[in-house]
Structure formats: structure tokens, C-alpha cells
Design an enzyme around this catalytic site. Structure first.
Site, PDB file in Angstrom:
ATOM      1  N   HIS A   1      -9.974  -5.078  -3.218  1.00 13.33           N
ATOM      2  CA  HIS A   1      -8.643  -5.345  -2.673  1.00 13.33           C
ATOM      3  C   HIS A   1      -8.782  -5.753  -1.213  1.00 13.33           C
ATOM      4  CE1 HIS A   1      -9.691  -1.116  -2.276  1.00 13.33           C
ATOM      5  NE2 HIS A   1      -9.101  -1.170  -1.094  1.00 13.33           N
TER       6      HIS A   1
ATOM      7  N   ASP B   1       0.848  -1.187   0.000  1.00 15.93           N
ATOM      8  CA  ASP B   1       0.000   0.000   0.000  1.00 15.93           C
ATOM      9  C   ASP B   1       0.889   1.245   0.000  1.00 15.93           C
ATOM     10  OD1 ASP B   1      -1.786   2.202   0.932  1.00 15.93           O
ATOM     11  OD2 ASP B   1      -3.221   0.575   1.218  1.00 15.93           O
ATOM     12  N   ILE B   2       0.506   2.221  -0.816  1.00 17.52           N
ATOM     13  CA  ILE B   2       1.315   3.448  -0.915  1.00 17.52           C
ATOM     14  C   ILE B   2       1.355   4.179   0.426  1.00 17.52           C
ATOM     15  CG2 ILE B   2      -0.520   5.053  -1.615  1.00 17.52           C
ATOM     16  CD1 ILE B   2       1.445   6.006  -3.832  1.00 17.52           C
TER      17      ILE B   2
ATOM     18  N   HIS C   1      -6.748  -5.774   2.363  1.00 16.44           N
ATOM     19  CA  HIS C   1      -5.605  -5.241   3.110  1.00 16.44           C
ATOM     20  C   HIS C   1      -5.055  -6.330   4.028  1.00 16.44           C
ATOM     21  CE1 HIS C   1      -6.493  -0.826   2.473  1.00 16.44           C
ATOM     22  NE2 HIS C   1      -7.706  -1.301   2.294  1.00 16.44           N
TER      23      HIS C   1
ATOM     24  N   GLN D   1     -14.301   2.273   1.582  1.00 14.08           N
ATOM     25  CA  GLN D   1     -13.645   1.908   0.324  1.00 14.08           C
ATOM     26  C   GLN D   1     -13.391   3.177  -0.478  1.00 14.08           C
ATOM     27  OE1 GLN D   1     -15.782  -0.853  -2.200  1.00 14.08           O
ATOM     28  NE2 GLN D   1     -14.009  -1.197  -3.522  1.00 14.08           N
TER      29      GLN D   1
ATOM     30  N   ASN E   1     -12.699  -3.505   2.561  1.00 10.44           N
ATOM     31  CA  ASN E   1     -13.728  -2.469   2.622  1.00 10.44           C
ATOM     32  C   ASN E   1     -14.612  -2.537   1.379  1.00 10.44           C
ATOM     33  OD1 ASN E   1     -12.469  -1.575   4.964  1.00 10.44           O
ATOM     34  ND2 ASN E   1     -11.155  -0.151   3.853  1.00 10.44           N
TER      35      ASN E   1
HETATM   36  P1  5GP Z   1      -9.597   1.404   0.590  1.00  6.48           P
HETATM   37  O1  5GP Z   1      -9.775   2.662   1.388  1.00  6.48           O
HETATM   38  O2  5GP Z   1     -10.310   1.495  -0.755  1.00  6.48           O
HETATM   39  O3  5GP Z   1      -9.935   0.154   1.334  1.00  6.48           O
HETATM   40  O4  5GP Z   1      -8.047   1.271   0.320  1.00  6.48           O
HETATM   41  C1  5GP Z   1      -7.409   1.789  -0.803  1.00  6.48           C
HETATM   42  C2  5GP Z   1      -5.936   1.762  -0.511  1.00  6.48           C
HETATM   43  O5  5GP Z   1      -5.238   1.941  -1.722  1.00  6.48           O
HETATM   44  C3  5GP Z   1      -5.497   2.874   0.430  1.00  6.48           C
HETATM   45  O6  5GP Z   1      -4.939   2.294   1.610  1.00  6.48           O
HETATM   46  C4  5GP Z   1      -4.478   3.656  -0.385  1.00  6.48           C
HETATM   47  O7  5GP Z   1      -3.368   4.075   0.377  1.00  6.48           O
HETATM   48  C5  5GP Z   1      -4.088   2.676  -1.458  1.00  6.48           C
HETATM   49  N1  5GP Z   1      -3.691   3.283  -2.718  1.00  6.48           N
HETATM   50  C6  5GP Z   1      -4.382   4.241  -3.385  1.00  6.48           C
HETATM   51  N2  5GP Z   1      -3.722   4.556  -4.524  1.00  6.48           N
HETATM   52  C7  5GP Z   1      -2.628   3.755  -4.576  1.00  6.48           C
HETATM   53  C8  5GP Z   1      -1.543   3.637  -5.501  1.00  6.48           C
HETATM   54  O8  5GP Z   1      -1.474   4.303  -6.537  1.00  6.48           O
HETATM   55  N3  5GP Z   1      -0.581   2.726  -5.212  1.00  6.48           N
HETATM   56  C9  5GP Z   1      -0.622   1.955  -4.087  1.00  6.48           C
HETATM   57  N4  5GP Z   1       0.386   1.099  -3.894  1.00  6.48           N
HETATM   58  N5  5GP Z   1      -1.617   2.063  -3.177  1.00  6.48           N
HETATM   59  C10 5GP Z   1      -2.598   2.952  -3.423  1.00  6.48           C
END
Ligand code: 5GP
Ligand code: ZN
Length: 142
Positions: free
Chosen positions: A100, A30-31, A102, A94, A87
Site C-alpha cells: 500500500h 487510513d483508519i 500512503h 510495514q 513501507n
Molecule cells: P503500514 O504501517 O503497513 O505502512 O501501514 C498500514 C496502515 O494500515 C496503517 O496506517 C493502519 O492505520 C492502516 N490500517 C490497518 N488496518 C486497517 C483497516 O482495517 N482499515 C483501514 N482503513 N486502515 C487500516
């Protein structure tokens, strides 16, 4: 899907730090590392969220979780546990609508990640719980 950031990562159009890849899934850091080693597991096929999985895709994606979890844990002796989080929907936090999972390694109860369930054990009567369950049971398909 052309406008999806994770599809672009899968296609190699956007860089990522990969930890595992096969024909069906990709796992990458994760970034924003909630804790060091925070990894995202994604199906290579675009699906928005868990609601869109069929059984075959679920078997493919979720079957990869234990070995990636074990690899993360084995990568650092300071890792004591790991949370798996998925999520679904904006209301459930989300933000990227390519499904995805985590994997968040845990170093201590005071690291920068927490989940709050609250204590609601006294909030429902047995009859209320049964009514909730019946509503769900009636909708379970295959
Ligand atoms: P969500 O909130 O949808 O469950 O999680 C999305 C995750 O994707 C976040 O933790 C965010 O940091 C990660 N993310 C968003 N854009 C990128 C990206 O371009 N590269 C990577 N490696 N992670 C990303
Ligand atoms: Zn996508």
C-alpha cells in the site's frame, strides 16, 4: 489472500471509506488518519510489498498516484503539500503485508506527521559512495 485485511477490504468483506476505485486499484482512508485525508492506495491483486511488483503492476499502481494526490489537495484549501510513503518490511514500519502507498496531506510543518532523515552528508567518501552504488547497479534487473 484469505487472511489479508486489505484483500478483505477490496472484496467488501470489511468496510472502508473509499476515495477512488477502478478495475486495478482501490484508494481508501487510513483508519488512523495521520492527518485529515490520509489515504491508502492498494493494488487489487495481493502483493506483499514493493519487492514483489512486476513492471506492469508498478505502472498500473504508481500511475494512479498523481490524480489521487491532486484530488486530495483539491479537497481542502488548507492542504499545502503531501507526502507519499511506502513501507516495505517490518524494519521499515510495514504492518500490513498487502502493499500500500500512503498519501498524507500536509497542513503545516507542525501537523502530526514527520520524517527524519538526519544529516549524513559528511559520513561517506566519494569512493564509499561509488562502492555502494556499484553494488546496487550490479543487481538492477528489469
Ligand atoms: P503500514 O504501517 O503497513 O505502512 O501501514 C498500514 C496502515 O494500515 C496503517 O496506517 C493502519 O492505520 C492502516 N490500517 C490497518 N488496518 C486497517 C483497516 O482495517 N482499515 C483501514 N482503513 N486502515 C487500516
Ligand atoms: Zn491482500
Amino acid at each position: 489472500m484469505t487472511d489479508c485485511i486489505f484483500c478483505k477490504i477490496i472484496a467488501g468483506d470489511i468496510p472502508s471509506v473509499k476515495v477512488y476505485e477502478d478495475d486495478d486499484v482501490l484508494a481508501f482512508l487510513d483508519i488512523s488518519q495521520a492527518t485529515p485525508g490520509h489515504t491508502l492506495l492498494v493494488p487489487k491483486t495481493h502483493v506483499a510489498d514493493l519487492f514483489a511488483y512486476d513492471t506492469a503492476l508498478a505502472e498500473t499502481v504508481f500511475a494512479r498516484l498523481p490524480k489521487i494526490a491532486r484530488a486530495i489537495k483539491a479537497s481542502d484549501p488548507r492542504i499545502l503539500g503531501l507526502n507519499v510513503l511506502n513501507n516495505n518490511g517490518e524494519v521499515a514500519y510495514q504492518s500490513v503485508f498487502h502493499s500500500h502507498i500512503h498519501l498524507i496531506p500536509r497542513y503545516s510543518e507542525d501537523d502530526d506527521f514527520s520524517i527524519h532523515f538526519g544529516d549524513h552528508t559528511a559520513d561517506y567518501t566519494p569512493a564509499q559512495l561509488e562502492a555502494i552504488a556499484e553494488g546496487i547497479r550490479a543487481k538492477v534487473g528489469d
